[in-house]
Design an enzyme around this catalytic site. Structure first.
Site, short mmCIF file in Angstrom:
data_model
loop_
_atom_site.label_atom_id
_atom_site.label_comp_id
_atom_site.label_asym_id
_atom_site.label_seq_id
_atom_site.Cartn_x
_atom_site.Cartn_y
_atom_site.Cartn_z
N GLY A 56 0.92 -1.23 -0.04
CA GLY A 56 -0.03 -0.05 -0.08
C GLY A 56 0.83 1.19 -0.07
N PRO A 57 0.31 2.66 0.00
CA PRO A 57 0.86 3.71 0.02
C PRO A 57 1.80 3.86 1.20
CG PRO A 57 -1.35 3.97 -0.52
CD PRO A 57 -1.32 2.66 -0.05
N HIS A 58 2.78 4.39 0.86
CA HIS A 58 3.96 4.75 2.11
C HIS A 58 3.29 5.63 3.11
CE1 HIS A 58 4.68 7.70 -1.08
NE2 HIS A 58 4.77 8.79 -0.14
N MET A 60 1.46 4.84 5.95
CA MET A 60 0.32 4.36 6.59
C MET A 60 0.50 3.94 7.98
SD MET A 60 -2.45 2.75 3.92
CE MET A 60 -3.68 3.74 3.05
N GLY A 61 1.50 3.13 8.21
CA GLY A 61 1.93 2.51 9.38
C GLY A 61 2.10 1.03 9.07
N LYS A 62 2.50 0.66 7.72
CA LYS A 62 2.48 -0.71 7.64
C LYS A 62 3.79 -1.33 8.32
CE LYS A 62 3.40 -0.07 3.19
NZ LYS A 62 3.84 1.25 3.66
N GLU A 83 11.73 -4.09 4.17
CA GLU A 83 12.12 -3.37 2.84
C GLU A 83 13.62 -3.23 2.78
OE1 GLU A 83 9.10 0.30 2.11
OE2 GLU A 83 10.46 0.71 3.63
N TYR A 101 13.01 11.60 -5.11
CA TYR A 101 12.31 12.75 -4.75
C TYR A 101 12.95 14.12 -5.16
CZ TYR A 101 8.98 10.36 -1.69
OH TYR A 101 8.09 9.53 -1.04
N GLN A 125 13.71 3.06 -10.59
CA GLN A 125 12.90 2.14 -10.26
C GLN A 125 13.41 0.73 -10.42
OE1 GLN A 125 10.08 3.78 -8.97
NE2 GLN A 125 9.56 1.86 -8.12
N ASP A 162 7.58 -7.05 3.77
CA ASP A 162 7.22 -5.49 3.66
C ASP A 162 7.35 -5.16 2.13
OD1 ASP A 162 6.98 -2.63 3.92
OD2 ASP A 162 8.13 -2.81 5.67
N ARG A 163 5.99 -5.34 1.74
CA ARG A 163 5.92 -4.98 -0.01
C ARG A 163 6.02 -6.19 -0.75
NH1 ARG A 163 4.33 -0.24 -0.85
NH2 ARG A 163 5.01 1.55 0.43
N ARG A 220 6.81 11.01 10.12
CA ARG A 220 7.76 9.89 10.04
C ARG A 220 9.00 10.57 9.31
NH1 ARG A 220 6.93 5.10 5.70
NH2 ARG A 220 7.79 6.20 4.00
N ARG A 222 12.10 9.30 7.39
CA ARG A 222 12.81 8.36 6.31
C ARG A 222 13.76 8.74 5.62
NH1 ARG A 222 10.08 3.45 5.15
NH2 ARG A 222 9.28 2.50 7.26
N GLU A 225 13.42 11.05 1.97
CA GLU A 225 11.85 11.41 1.55
C GLU A 225 11.59 12.72 1.73
OE1 GLU A 225 9.19 7.35 2.64
OE2 GLU A 225 9.10 9.30 3.76
#
Length: 376
Positions: A56-58, A60-62, A83, A101, A125, A162-163, A220, A222, A225
Protein backbone atom coordinates in the site's frame (compact mmCIF):
# COMPACT_ATOMS: atom_id res chain seq x y z
CA UNK A 1 -4.16 -41.14 -60.26
CA UNK A 2 -2.52 -44.56 -60.46
CA UNK A 3 -2.31 -46.62 -57.32
CA UNK A 4 0.99 -48.34 -56.64
CA UNK A 5 1.49 -51.32 -54.33
CA UNK A 6 4.24 -49.58 -52.43
CA UNK A 7 1.85 -46.72 -51.62
CA UNK A 8 -0.76 -49.18 -50.47
CA UNK A 9 1.71 -50.94 -48.21
CA UNK A 10 2.98 -47.62 -46.87
CA UNK A 11 -0.56 -46.53 -46.13
CA UNK A 12 -1.30 -49.73 -44.27
CA UNK A 13 1.97 -49.42 -42.38
CA UNK A 14 1.16 -45.80 -41.42
CA UNK A 15 -2.26 -46.83 -40.16
CA UNK A 16 -0.79 -49.61 -38.06
CA UNK A 17 1.91 -47.29 -36.73
CA UNK A 18 -0.64 -44.63 -35.83
CA UNK A 19 -2.79 -47.23 -34.10
CA UNK A 20 0.14 -48.57 -32.11
CA UNK A 21 1.32 -45.04 -31.35
CA UNK A 22 -2.11 -44.07 -30.08
CA UNK A 23 -2.24 -47.11 -27.82
CA UNK A 24 1.32 -46.50 -26.66
CA UNK A 25 0.49 -42.90 -25.81
CA UNK A 26 -2.51 -43.96 -23.77
CA UNK A 27 -0.38 -46.54 -21.99
CA UNK A 28 2.38 -43.98 -21.40
CA UNK A 29 -0.08 -41.48 -19.97
CA UNK A 30 -1.17 -43.84 -17.20
CA UNK A 31 2.14 -43.83 -15.29
CA UNK A 32 2.39 -40.08 -15.79
CA UNK A 33 -1.02 -39.57 -14.22
CA UNK A 34 -0.12 -41.98 -11.44
CA UNK A 35 3.16 -40.14 -10.88
CA UNK A 36 1.33 -36.81 -10.77
CA UNK A 37 -1.19 -38.15 -8.26
CA UNK A 38 1.66 -39.48 -6.13
CA UNK A 39 3.40 -36.10 -6.25
CA UNK A 40 0.20 -34.36 -5.15
CA UNK A 41 -0.25 -36.78 -2.24
CA UNK A 42 3.37 -36.28 -1.17
CA UNK A 43 3.02 -32.50 -1.41
CA UNK A 44 -0.08 -32.57 0.76
CA UNK A 45 2.01 -34.22 3.48
CA UNK A 46 4.54 -31.38 3.38
CA UNK A 47 4.49 -28.56 5.96
CA UNK A 48 2.55 -25.44 5.12
CA UNK A 49 3.74 -21.88 4.67
CA UNK A 50 1.81 -18.63 5.02
CA UNK A 51 3.10 -15.66 3.00
CA UNK A 52 1.71 -12.22 3.77
CA UNK A 53 2.71 -9.15 1.77
CA UNK A 54 1.98 -5.88 3.58
CA UNK A 55 1.63 -3.31 0.84
CA UNK A 56 0.00 0.00 0.00
CA UNK A 57 0.98 3.68 -0.01
CA UNK A 58 3.93 4.74 2.10
CA UNK A 59 3.30 6.39 5.45
CA UNK A 60 0.19 4.50 6.58
CA UNK A 61 1.88 2.56 9.36
CA UNK A 62 2.64 -0.72 7.56
CA UNK A 63 6.08 -1.28 9.05
CA UNK A 64 5.01 -0.48 12.61
CA UNK A 65 2.00 -2.78 12.35
CA UNK A 66 4.07 -5.58 10.87
CA UNK A 67 6.76 -5.38 13.53
CA UNK A 68 4.13 -5.53 16.27
CA UNK A 69 2.60 -8.61 14.67
CA UNK A 70 5.96 -10.35 14.30
CA UNK A 71 6.69 -9.69 17.98
CA UNK A 72 3.71 -11.89 18.91
CA UNK A 73 5.35 -15.03 17.53
CA UNK A 74 8.51 -16.94 18.25
CA UNK A 75 11.64 -16.54 16.18
CA UNK A 76 11.10 -19.94 14.60
CA UNK A 77 7.52 -19.66 13.35
CA UNK A 78 7.28 -16.10 12.02
CA UNK A 79 9.94 -14.24 10.05
CA UNK A 80 9.84 -10.63 8.86
CA UNK A 81 11.29 -9.66 5.47
CA UNK A 82 11.86 -5.88 5.65
CA UNK A 83 12.19 -3.27 2.94
CA UNK A 84 15.66 -3.57 1.34
CA UNK A 85 16.72 -0.13 2.54
CA UNK A 86 20.46 -0.88 2.50
CA UNK A 87 20.20 -2.04 -1.10
CA UNK A 88 18.39 1.15 -2.09
CA UNK A 89 20.84 3.41 -0.27
CA UNK A 90 24.17 1.62 -0.75
CA UNK A 91 24.35 -1.76 -2.48
CA UNK A 92 22.24 -1.13 -5.59
CA UNK A 93 22.88 2.59 -5.99
CA UNK A 94 23.60 5.62 -3.87
CA UNK A 95 20.57 7.07 -2.05
CA UNK A 96 17.96 5.91 -4.56
CA UNK A 97 14.96 7.25 -2.64
CA UNK A 98 16.53 10.70 -2.24
CA UNK A 99 17.32 10.68 -5.96
CA UNK A 100 13.69 9.92 -6.81
CA UNK A 101 12.28 12.72 -4.66
CA UNK A 102 14.89 15.22 -5.81
CA UNK A 103 14.20 14.42 -9.45
CA UNK A 104 10.44 14.88 -9.02
CA UNK A 105 11.02 18.17 -7.19
CA UNK A 106 13.29 19.45 -9.96
CA UNK A 107 10.70 18.48 -12.58
CA UNK A 108 7.93 20.22 -10.65
CA UNK A 109 10.11 23.35 -10.41
CA UNK A 110 10.82 23.32 -14.14
CA UNK A 111 14.53 22.71 -13.66
CA UNK A 112 14.56 19.58 -15.85
CA UNK A 113 12.38 18.24 -18.64
CA UNK A 114 9.92 15.38 -18.33
CA UNK A 115 12.19 13.32 -20.58
CA UNK A 116 15.20 13.87 -18.34
CA UNK A 117 13.12 13.03 -15.27
CA UNK A 118 11.83 9.84 -16.90
CA UNK A 119 15.36 8.59 -17.54
CA UNK A 120 16.31 9.04 -13.88
CA UNK A 121 13.03 7.63 -12.55
CA UNK A 122 13.14 4.54 -14.74
CA UNK A 123 16.69 3.73 -13.70
CA UNK A 124 15.88 4.32 -10.03
CA UNK A 125 12.78 2.15 -10.19
CA UNK A 126 14.85 -0.73 -11.57
CA UNK A 127 17.00 -0.44 -8.45
CA UNK A 128 13.91 -0.36 -6.24
CA UNK A 129 12.47 -3.51 -7.81
CA UNK A 130 15.51 -5.74 -8.13
CA UNK A 131 15.65 -7.15 -4.54
CA UNK A 132 11.96 -8.05 -4.61
CA UNK A 133 12.07 -9.74 -8.01
CA UNK A 134 15.18 -11.82 -7.35
CA UNK A 135 13.96 -12.90 -3.90
CA UNK A 136 10.67 -14.02 -5.43
CA UNK A 137 12.60 -16.09 -7.98
CA UNK A 138 14.70 -17.79 -5.29
CA UNK A 139 11.60 -18.52 -3.21
CA UNK A 140 9.48 -19.86 -6.08
CA UNK A 141 10.86 -23.45 -6.26
CA UNK A 142 9.81 -24.02 -2.64
CA UNK A 143 6.17 -22.97 -3.12
CA UNK A 144 3.72 -25.79 -3.78
CA UNK A 145 -0.03 -25.81 -4.20
CA UNK A 146 -2.52 -23.90 -2.10
CA UNK A 147 -3.61 -25.61 1.09
CA UNK A 148 -6.73 -23.51 1.61
CA UNK A 149 -7.69 -21.36 4.57
CA UNK A 150 -10.81 -22.89 6.13
CA UNK A 151 -9.99 -24.95 9.22
CA UNK A 152 -6.33 -25.18 8.17
CA UNK A 153 -3.87 -25.98 10.96
CA UNK A 154 -1.33 -23.29 11.85
CA UNK A 155 1.44 -23.02 9.25
CA UNK A 156 4.91 -24.30 10.02
CA UNK A 157 6.21 -20.85 9.06
CA UNK A 158 4.72 -17.42 8.44
CA UNK A 159 6.64 -14.99 6.24
CA UNK A 160 5.67 -11.33 6.55
CA UNK A 161 7.00 -9.27 3.64
CA UNK A 162 7.23 -5.49 3.67
CA UNK A 163 5.80 -5.14 0.16
CA UNK A 164 5.27 -7.40 -2.85
CA UNK A 165 7.22 -7.03 -6.13
CA UNK A 166 4.24 -5.22 -7.68
CA UNK A 167 4.98 -2.20 -5.48
CA UNK A 168 8.20 -1.45 -7.34
CA UNK A 169 7.23 -3.00 -10.68
CA UNK A 170 3.70 -1.61 -11.03
CA UNK A 171 2.29 0.71 -8.40
CA UNK A 172 5.07 3.25 -7.92
CA UNK A 173 5.92 3.42 -11.64
CA UNK A 174 2.21 4.01 -12.36
CA UNK A 175 2.09 6.78 -9.75
CA UNK A 176 5.19 8.41 -11.26
CA UNK A 177 3.45 8.26 -14.63
CA UNK A 178 0.52 10.17 -13.12
CA UNK A 179 3.09 12.65 -11.78
CA UNK A 180 4.54 13.18 -15.26
CA UNK A 181 7.96 11.73 -14.47
CA UNK A 182 7.65 8.35 -16.20
CA UNK A 183 6.28 7.33 -19.58
CA UNK A 184 3.44 4.82 -20.02
CA UNK A 185 5.80 2.74 -22.15
CA UNK A 186 8.20 2.46 -19.21
CA UNK A 187 5.37 1.47 -16.87
CA UNK A 188 4.39 -1.37 -19.19
CA UNK A 189 8.03 -2.41 -19.48
CA UNK A 190 8.01 -2.89 -15.70
CA UNK A 191 4.69 -4.74 -15.93
CA UNK A 192 6.29 -7.21 -18.35
CA UNK A 193 8.92 -7.94 -15.68
CA UNK A 194 6.46 -8.75 -12.86
CA UNK A 195 7.21 -12.35 -11.83
CA UNK A 196 4.47 -14.97 -12.16
CA UNK A 197 2.16 -14.89 -9.16
CA UNK A 198 2.96 -17.75 -6.82
CA UNK A 199 0.15 -19.75 -5.18
CA UNK A 200 -0.88 -18.38 -1.80
CA UNK A 201 -0.01 -14.75 -2.53
CA UNK A 202 -1.85 -12.83 0.21
CA UNK A 203 -1.58 -9.05 -0.22
CA UNK A 204 -2.77 -6.64 2.47
CA UNK A 205 -3.66 -3.16 1.23
CA UNK A 206 -4.56 -0.32 3.53
CA UNK A 207 -7.38 2.15 4.07
CA UNK A 208 -6.79 5.45 5.88
CA UNK A 209 -8.51 8.84 5.49
CA UNK A 210 -6.30 11.18 3.51
CA UNK A 211 -5.97 13.82 6.23
CA UNK A 212 -4.85 11.19 8.74
CA UNK A 213 -2.47 9.78 6.16
CA UNK A 214 -0.87 13.19 5.56
CA UNK A 215 -0.45 13.68 9.29
CA UNK A 216 1.29 10.34 9.74
CA UNK A 217 3.55 10.85 6.76
CA UNK A 218 4.58 14.30 7.99
CA UNK A 219 5.65 12.85 11.35
CA UNK A 220 7.80 10.00 10.09
CA UNK A 221 11.45 10.41 9.21
CA UNK A 222 12.73 8.31 6.33
CA UNK A 223 16.12 9.01 4.72
CA UNK A 224 15.70 10.92 1.47
CA UNK A 225 11.93 11.39 1.62
CA UNK A 226 10.09 14.65 1.04
CA UNK A 227 6.49 15.40 1.96
CA UNK A 228 5.06 15.37 -1.56
CA UNK A 229 1.29 15.64 -1.31
CA UNK A 230 0.76 15.28 -5.05
CA UNK A 231 2.68 12.01 -5.05
CA UNK A 232 0.76 10.84 -2.01
CA UNK A 233 -2.52 11.46 -3.85
CA UNK A 234 -1.19 9.64 -6.92
CA UNK A 235 -0.02 6.54 -5.06
CA UNK A 236 -3.26 6.38 -3.08
CA UNK A 237 -5.12 6.51 -6.37
CA UNK A 238 -3.01 3.74 -7.90
CA UNK A 239 -3.51 1.37 -4.97
CA UNK A 240 -7.25 2.02 -5.09
CA UNK A 241 -7.19 1.12 -8.80
CA UNK A 242 -5.13 -1.98 -7.99
CA UNK A 243 -7.73 -3.30 -5.55
CA UNK A 244 -10.46 -2.59 -8.10
CA UNK A 245 -8.49 -4.34 -10.83
CA UNK A 246 -8.18 -7.56 -8.85
CA UNK A 247 -11.92 -7.47 -8.09
CA UNK A 248 -12.67 -6.75 -11.74
CA UNK A 249 -10.57 -9.66 -12.97
CA UNK A 250 -11.77 -12.13 -10.35
CA UNK A 251 -15.34 -11.12 -11.17
CA UNK A 252 -14.86 -12.22 -14.77
CA UNK A 253 -13.83 -8.90 -16.29
CA UNK A 254 -11.87 -8.93 -19.56
CA UNK A 255 -9.95 -5.80 -20.48
CA UNK A 256 -10.00 -6.76 -24.17
CA UNK A 257 -13.78 -7.08 -24.21
CA UNK A 258 -14.33 -3.86 -22.22
CA UNK A 259 -11.59 -1.71 -23.77
CA UNK A 260 -14.09 0.25 -25.83
CA UNK A 261 -15.79 1.46 -22.64
CA UNK A 262 -12.75 3.56 -21.72
CA UNK A 263 -13.07 7.22 -22.61
CA UNK A 264 -9.39 8.13 -22.69
CA UNK A 265 -10.04 11.01 -20.28
CA UNK A 266 -7.43 11.86 -17.66
CA UNK A 267 -7.49 9.67 -14.57
CA UNK A 268 -8.84 11.66 -11.61
CA UNK A 269 -6.16 12.17 -8.93
CA UNK A 270 -8.37 10.95 -6.13
CA UNK A 271 -10.63 7.98 -5.69
CA UNK A 272 -12.35 5.87 -3.08
CA UNK A 273 -10.42 3.83 -0.52
CA UNK A 274 -9.55 0.25 -1.57
CA UNK A 275 -12.38 -2.19 -0.96
CA UNK A 276 -12.50 -5.91 -0.33
CA UNK A 277 -14.04 -8.33 -2.81
CA UNK A 278 -17.52 -7.51 -1.58
CA UNK A 279 -19.84 -5.62 -3.90
CA UNK A 280 -20.37 -5.50 -7.65
CA UNK A 281 -17.60 -5.84 -10.20
CA UNK A 282 -15.92 -2.46 -10.81
CA UNK A 283 -16.16 -0.74 -14.18
CA UNK A 284 -13.01 -0.99 -16.28
CA UNK A 285 -12.70 2.78 -15.97
CA UNK A 286 -12.06 2.29 -12.25
CA UNK A 287 -9.18 -0.14 -12.82
CA UNK A 288 -5.52 0.16 -13.73
CA UNK A 289 -6.38 -0.51 -17.36
CA UNK A 290 -7.71 3.02 -17.68
CA UNK A 291 -4.17 4.37 -17.27
CA UNK A 292 -3.06 2.82 -20.53
CA UNK A 293 -5.52 4.33 -22.97
CA UNK A 294 -2.80 6.85 -23.68
CA UNK A 295 -1.98 8.34 -27.11
CA UNK A 296 1.62 7.11 -26.87
CA UNK A 297 0.41 3.50 -26.82
CA UNK A 298 -2.15 3.68 -29.64
CA UNK A 299 -1.71 2.80 -33.31
CA UNK A 300 -3.09 5.18 -35.99
CA UNK A 301 -6.36 3.23 -36.03
CA UNK A 302 -6.86 3.92 -32.32
CA UNK A 303 -6.10 0.40 -31.11
CA UNK A 304 -3.29 -0.48 -28.77
CA UNK A 305 -0.13 -1.63 -30.44
CA UNK A 306 0.08 -5.39 -29.95
CA UNK A 307 3.21 -5.23 -27.81
CA UNK A 308 1.40 -3.04 -25.28
CA UNK A 309 -1.74 -5.19 -25.43
CA UNK A 310 0.39 -8.22 -24.60
CA UNK A 311 1.76 -6.34 -21.60
CA UNK A 312 -1.80 -5.76 -20.38
CA UNK A 313 -2.46 -9.48 -20.81
CA UNK A 314 0.54 -10.08 -18.53
CA UNK A 315 -0.88 -7.60 -16.03
CA UNK A 316 -4.22 -9.41 -15.95
CA UNK A 317 -2.53 -12.79 -15.59
CA UNK A 318 -0.38 -11.58 -12.68
CA UNK A 319 -3.16 -9.86 -10.73
CA UNK A 320 -6.03 -12.31 -11.14
CA UNK A 321 -4.74 -15.03 -8.73
CA UNK A 322 -3.88 -12.65 -5.88
CA UNK A 323 -5.72 -12.82 -2.57
CA UNK A 324 -6.30 -9.20 -1.54
CA UNK A 325 -7.23 -8.08 1.97
CA UNK A 326 -7.92 -4.55 3.23
CA UNK A 327 -6.62 -3.38 6.61
CA UNK A 328 -8.14 -0.33 8.30
CA UNK A 329 -5.20 1.73 9.55
CA UNK A 330 -7.40 4.37 11.17
CA UNK A 331 -6.81 2.98 14.67
CA UNK A 332 -4.02 2.59 17.19
CA UNK A 333 -0.90 0.57 16.31
CA UNK A 334 -2.09 -2.23 18.60
CA UNK A 335 -5.52 -2.09 16.97
CA UNK A 336 -3.91 -2.36 13.53
CA UNK A 337 -1.87 -5.32 14.72
CA UNK A 338 -4.92 -7.12 16.07
CA UNK A 339 -6.89 -6.43 12.89
CA UNK A 340 -4.04 -7.79 10.78
CA UNK A 341 -3.83 -10.88 12.97
CA UNK A 342 -7.55 -11.45 12.43
CA UNK A 343 -7.12 -11.11 8.66
CA UNK A 344 -4.46 -13.83 8.62
CA UNK A 345 -7.02 -16.42 9.73
CA UNK A 346 -8.69 -16.12 6.33
CA UNK A 347 -5.50 -16.16 4.28
CA UNK A 348 -4.37 -18.96 2.00
CA UNK A 349 -1.46 -21.18 2.94
CA UNK A 350 0.65 -23.26 0.58
CA UNK A 351 2.46 -26.55 0.96
CA UNK A 352 6.20 -26.40 0.50
CA UNK A 353 7.81 -28.64 -2.07
CA UNK A 354 10.57 -30.44 -0.14
CA UNK A 355 11.24 -31.52 3.45
CA UNK A 356 14.07 -29.00 3.59
CA UNK A 357 12.08 -26.06 2.23
CA UNK A 358 11.08 -24.51 5.57
CA UNK A 359 14.66 -24.12 6.92
CA UNK A 360 15.82 -22.98 3.48
CA UNK A 361 13.11 -20.31 3.35
CA UNK A 362 13.95 -19.17 6.89
CA UNK A 363 17.60 -18.82 5.93
CA UNK A 364 16.65 -16.90 2.77
CA UNK A 365 14.47 -14.45 4.70
CA UNK A 366 17.04 -13.85 7.43
CA UNK A 367 19.84 -13.40 4.90
CA UNK A 368 17.72 -10.82 3.08
CA UNK A 369 17.02 -8.96 6.33
CA UNK A 370 20.63 -9.07 7.47
CA UNK A 371 22.14 -7.98 4.16
CA UNK A 372 19.56 -5.56 2.80
CA UNK A 373 17.42 -4.40 5.73
CA UNK A 374 17.50 -0.97 7.35
CA UNK A 375 20.87 0.74 6.95
CA UNK A 376 22.73 1.58 10.12
Amino acid sequence: MASYPCHQHASAFDQAARSRGHNNRRTALRPRRQQKATEVRLEQKMPTLLRVYIDGPHGMGKTTTTQLLVALGSRDDIVYVPEPMTYWRVLGASETIANIYTTQHRLDQGEISAGDAAVVMTSAQITMGMPYAVTDAVLAPHIGGEAGSSHAPPPALTLIFDRHPIAALLCYPAARYLMGSMTPQAVLAFVALIPPTLPGTNIVLGALPEDRHIDRLAKRQRPGERLDLAMLAAIRRVYGLLANTVRYLQGGGSWREDWGQLSGAAVPPQGAEPQSNAGPRPHIGDTLFTLFRAPELLAPNGDLYNVFAWALDVLAKRLRPMHVFILDYDQSPAGCRDALLQLTSGMVQTHVTTPGSIPTICDLARTFAREMGEAN
